[in-house]
Design a protein around this motif. Structure first.
Motif, mmCIF file in Angstrom:
data_model
loop_
_atom_site.group_PDB
_atom_site.id
_atom_site.type_symbol
_atom_site.label_atom_id
_atom_site.label_comp_id
_atom_site.label_asym_id
_atom_site.label_seq_id
_atom_site.Cartn_x
_atom_site.Cartn_y
_atom_site.Cartn_z
ATOM 1 N N TYR A 69 98.813 -5.265 31.474
ATOM 2 C CA TYR A 69 99.780 -4.655 30.559
ATOM 3 C C TYR A 69 100.174 -3.270 31.080
ATOM 4 O O TYR A 69 99.346 -2.533 31.616
ATOM 5 N N GLY A 70 101.459 -2.920 30.917
ATOM 6 C CA GLY A 70 101.924 -1.586 31.299
ATOM 7 C C GLY A 70 102.327 -1.502 32.760
ATOM 8 O O GLY A 70 102.711 -2.497 33.381
ATOM 9 N N TYR A 71 102.229 -0.306 33.316
ATOM 10 C CA TYR A 71 102.599 -0.096 34.713
ATOM 11 C C TYR A 71 101.501 -0.628 35.628
ATOM 12 O O TYR A 71 100.309 -0.493 35.340
ATOM 13 N N SER A 72 101.913 -1.217 36.749
ATOM 14 C CA SER A 72 100.943 -1.736 37.714
ATOM 15 C C SER A 72 101.605 -1.822 39.082
ATOM 16 O O SER A 72 102.824 -1.674 39.212
ATOM 17 N N ALA A 73 100.770 -2.076 40.097
ATOM 18 C CA ALA A 73 101.293 -2.203 41.462
ATOM 19 C C ALA A 73 102.213 -3.412 41.584
ATOM 20 O O ALA A 73 103.129 -3.429 42.412
ATOM 21 N N ILE A 74 101.991 -4.414 40.749
ATOM 22 C CA ILE A 74 102.788 -5.640 40.835
ATOM 23 C C ILE A 74 104.219 -5.395 40.375
ATOM 24 O O ILE A 74 105.184 -5.814 41.017
ATOM 25 N N TYR A 75 104.373 -4.678 39.260
ATOM 26 C CA TYR A 75 105.706 -4.449 38.701
ATOM 27 C C TYR A 75 106.256 -3.063 39.021
ATOM 28 O O TYR A 75 107.376 -2.741 38.639
ATOM 29 N N GLY A 76 105.464 -2.235 39.695
ATOM 30 C CA GLY A 76 105.952 -0.924 40.105
ATOM 31 C C GLY A 76 106.305 -0.054 38.914
ATOM 32 O O GLY A 76 105.510 0.142 37.994
ATOM 33 N N SER A 77 107.546 0.448 38.905
ATOM 34 C CA SER A 77 107.984 1.363 37.850
ATOM 35 C C SER A 77 108.448 0.628 36.594
ATOM 36 O O SER A 77 108.847 1.257 35.622
ATOM 37 N N GLU A 78 108.396 -0.701 36.614
ATOM 38 C CA GLU A 78 108.840 -1.485 35.453
ATOM 39 C C GLU A 78 107.681 -1.671 34.471
ATOM 40 O O GLU A 78 106.586 -2.086 34.846
ATOM 41 N N TRP A 79 107.928 -1.359 33.213
ATOM 42 C CA TRP A 79 106.900 -1.497 32.179
ATOM 43 C C TRP A 79 106.698 -2.973 31.853
ATOM 44 O O TRP A 79 107.638 -3.705 31.579
ATOM 45 N N HIS A 80 105.439 -3.403 31.905
ATOM 46 C CA HIS A 80 105.113 -4.795 31.621
ATOM 47 C C HIS A 80 104.639 -4.891 30.177
ATOM 48 O O HIS A 80 103.636 -4.276 29.801
ATOM 49 N N THR A 81 105.343 -5.689 29.374
ATOM 50 C CA THR A 81 105.116 -5.702 27.924
ATOM 51 C C THR A 81 103.970 -6.605 27.488
ATOM 52 O O THR A 81 103.700 -6.724 26.288
ATOM 53 N N GLY A 82 103.323 -7.260 28.431
ATOM 54 C CA GLY A 82 102.199 -8.124 28.080
ATOM 55 C C GLY A 82 101.264 -8.277 29.256
ATOM 56 O O GLY A 82 101.232 -7.433 30.155
ATOM 57 N N ILE A 83 100.492 -9.367 29.252
ATOM 58 C CA ILE A 83 99.646 -9.685 30.401
ATOM 59 C C ILE A 83 100.089 -11.041 30.941
ATOM 60 O O ILE A 83 100.559 -11.902 30.190
ATOM 61 N N ASP A 84 99.960 -11.215 32.267
ATOM 62 C CA ASP A 84 100.270 -12.494 32.899
ATOM 63 C C ASP A 84 98.959 -13.177 33.255
ATOM 64 O O ASP A 84 98.143 -12.626 34.010
ATOM 65 N N ILE A 85 98.767 -14.375 32.711
ATOM 66 C CA ILE A 85 97.556 -15.154 32.976
ATOM 67 C C ILE A 85 97.931 -16.247 33.972
ATOM 68 O O ILE A 85 98.830 -17.052 33.712
ATOM 69 N N SER A 86 97.253 -16.249 35.133
ATOM 70 C CA SER A 86 97.621 -17.205 36.170
ATOM 71 C C SER A 86 96.425 -17.500 37.057
ATOM 72 O O SER A 86 95.509 -16.682 37.190
ATOM 73 N N GLY A 87 96.439 -18.680 37.663
ATOM 74 C CA GLY A 87 95.386 -19.083 38.581
ATOM 75 C C GLY A 87 95.693 -20.447 39.149
ATOM 76 O O GLY A 87 96.665 -21.109 38.756
ATOM 77 N N GLY A 88 94.872 -20.903 40.078
ATOM 78 C CA GLY A 88 95.097 -22.190 40.710
ATOM 79 C C GLY A 88 95.063 -23.340 39.714
ATOM 80 O O GLY A 88 94.182 -23.414 38.856
ATOM 81 N N PRO A 99 94.395 -17.222 24.944
ATOM 82 C CA PRO A 99 95.437 -18.249 24.773
ATOM 83 C C PRO A 99 95.429 -19.386 25.798
ATOM 84 O O PRO A 99 96.106 -20.395 25.580
ATOM 85 N N VAL A 100 94.734 -19.222 26.939
ATOM 86 C CA VAL A 100 94.674 -20.305 27.936
ATOM 87 C C VAL A 100 93.201 -20.595 28.215
ATOM 88 O O VAL A 100 92.588 -19.953 29.076
ATOM 89 N N PRO A 101 92.606 -21.532 27.497
ATOM 90 C CA PRO A 101 91.172 -21.787 27.649
ATOM 91 C C PRO A 101 90.749 -22.133 29.074
ATOM 92 O O PRO A 101 89.617 -21.838 29.476
ATOM 93 N N SER A 102 91.649 -22.761 29.855
ATOM 94 C CA SER A 102 91.269 -23.224 31.198
ATOM 95 C C SER A 102 91.365 -22.140 32.263
ATOM 96 O O SER A 102 90.967 -22.368 33.406
ATOM 97 N N CYS A 103 91.898 -20.973 31.928
ATOM 98 C CA CYS A 103 92.084 -19.922 32.938
ATOM 99 C C CYS A 103 91.889 -18.553 32.298
ATOM 100 O O CYS A 103 92.529 -18.237 31.291
ATOM 101 N N SER A 104 91.022 -17.742 32.900
ATOM 102 C CA SER A 104 90.748 -16.407 32.351
ATOM 103 C C SER A 104 91.227 -15.287 33.272
ATOM 104 O O SER A 104 90.951 -14.114 33.022
ATOM 105 N N ASN A 105 91.957 -15.660 34.333
ATOM 106 C CA ASN A 105 92.375 -14.655 35.323
ATOM 107 C C ASN A 105 93.657 -13.942 34.880
ATOM 108 O O ASN A 105 94.659 -14.582 34.552
ATOM 109 N N ILE A 106 93.606 -12.610 34.881
ATOM 110 C CA ILE A 106 94.796 -11.803 34.572
ATOM 111 C C ILE A 106 95.448 -11.418 35.895
ATOM 112 O O ILE A 106 94.895 -10.632 36.673
ATOM 113 N N TYR A 107 96.619 -11.989 36.139
ATOM 114 C CA TYR A 107 97.335 -11.714 37.390
ATOM 115 C C TYR A 107 98.028 -10.357 37.340
ATOM 116 O O TYR A 107 98.020 -9.609 38.315
ATOM 117 N N ALA A 108 98.650 -10.042 36.204
ATOM 118 C CA ALA A 108 99.347 -8.760 36.051
ATOM 119 C C ALA A 108 98.943 -8.155 34.711
ATOM 120 O O ALA A 108 99.065 -8.806 33.671
#
Length: 399
Positions: free
Chosen positions: A285-304, A274-283
């Protein structure tokens, strides 16, 4: 005292603000009977209260840290002064021992002087009372002139010795008294210094008691503010759920969603990034160190430099939701692709399409932003599957 007034004043203002927040929330209309606009207004009010409470909490935390630093500084100063007091007390004890020793020596010298003076007086008295024992008789009774000179010299030596002994003992006593007086003066100086340190320590202890009381008050206010903040956040979650439900109900009543049609070919389930200019997944899907015990319902695409970059449709579909909001997903799009598949694009800076429009795979539909519940520019991308907007699934299985 000024410090205490300032802290108490700050706490009073915060408490008054908290009471206003309680009244505001208690007066909020029930969400079930509210429109989406009213719910959004309630959301804004709750978010403002949360921001204000968080600001109060930050102020309390900063003031507590400042008070604790002052408390630590006072404790350090009191510790240093106590060490100085202990050192002075040791020196005073040493001087007391030295003074006691000098006093003992003085008593000994006084006894020696008294004893020698008594012997000298007795010898003089004996010579005076006995004509045969006086010095002149002893000298004149000599059989030869040489013997007379020897006896005269001997008597002179005895008298001089007695006199010198008494003078020496008297001088030693005077020296001891002077030394004792000098020690007593030093002791008085040390006791004066100790008294000043004790007074300063008492003053610091008084200041510390004020700081301790301030910290106790701040801790109480912190607990109260944290409780109010948790309550507002719970209310905000309920409000968000009510908004989502109202949006879905509104779209269902207006024919949104569906299982196909709308001028597009149902998706095969293989989506475009969905973001042709950026392929980096910051967070992920699901549980991760970023969101801890909170379930993440998608992926976060982010970069400089991602802010404002184009977001494209993952596949052909129809826009079933195009929302500008300052909560949750912020500005977001929900696109239906047929076969029970939806994609969601959250936290957009702006939207390029509206509800009901048909979009094509790779078409620019929005721009990356940081609206809603966001900590920085990124695209929150979801894939949902099933009826009534479905349930979240792992987007990477479709990309």
């Amino acid at each position: 005292m000024l410090l205490k007034k300032r802290v108490v004043g700050m706490l009073s203002v915060m408490l008054s603000a908290a009471m206003v927040f309680n009244i505001a929330v208690m007066g909020t209309p029930r969400a079930e009977a509210a429109s989406i606009g009213e719910l959004n207004s309630q959301y804004s009010d709750l978010q403002q209260q949360i921001n204000d409470l968080q600001g109060d909490l930050d102020s309390i935390t900063d003031e507590t840290a400042r008070q604790q630093a002052e408390q630590q500084q006072l404790e350090q100063q009191m510790g240093i002064i106590q060490q100085q007091v202990d050192l002075l007390r040791t020196k005073i004890d040493t001087l007391n021992a030295q003074i006691a020793e000098k006093e003992q020596y003085i008593e000994q010298k006084e006894a020696e002087i008294a004893e020698n003076e008594e012997l000298f007086r007795q010898r003089l008295k004996a010579q005076y009372m006995s004509p045969d024992a006086d010095g002149l008789s002893a000298v004149l009774g000599a059989s030869t002139f040489s013997e007379m000179l020897i006896k005269a010299d001997t008597m002179t030596r005895i008298a001089d010795h007695d006199k010198q002994l008494i003078e020496t003992l008297t001088q030693q006593k005077a020296d001891l008294v002077a030394a004792k007086d000098e020690l007593a003066a030093s002791k008085a100086d040390l006791e004066s210094s100790k008294s000043e340190l004790d007074s300063k320590n008492a003053q610091l202890a008084g200041q510390k008691s004020v700081v301790d009381a301030n910290i106790d008050q701040l801790n109480q206010q912190k607990a109260m503010t944290e409780s109010q903040l948790a309550q507002r956040r719970d209310e905000l979650k309920v409000n968000q759920a009510q908004i989502e439900a109202a949006i879905k109900e509104n779209e269902a009543n207006n024919g949104g969603g569906g299982s196909g049609g709308g001028g597009f070919t149902p998706s095969s389930g293989v989506f475009q990034w969905p973001v042709p200019s950026c392929s980096n997944i910051y967070a992920p899907y699901g549980y991760s160190a970023i969101y801890g015990s909170e379930w993440h319902t998608g992926i976060d695409i982010s970069g400089g430099g991602i802010y404002g970059q184009a977001i494209v449709a993952a596949d052909d579909g129809q826009v079933v939701s195009a929302i500008y909001g300052n909560y949750g997903y912020g500005n977001y799009l929900l696109v239906y692709h047929g076969n029970g598949l939806y994609t969601l694009y959250g936290h957009c800076s702006s939207l390029a399409v509206g509800k009901g429009e048909t979009v094509r795979r790779g078409q620019t539909i929005a721009y990356v932003g940081s609206t809603g519940n966001s900590t920085g520019p990124h695209l929150h991308f979801e894939v949902r599957q099933g009826g009534s907007y479905g349930s979240d699934v792992n987007p990477l299985n479709y990309l």
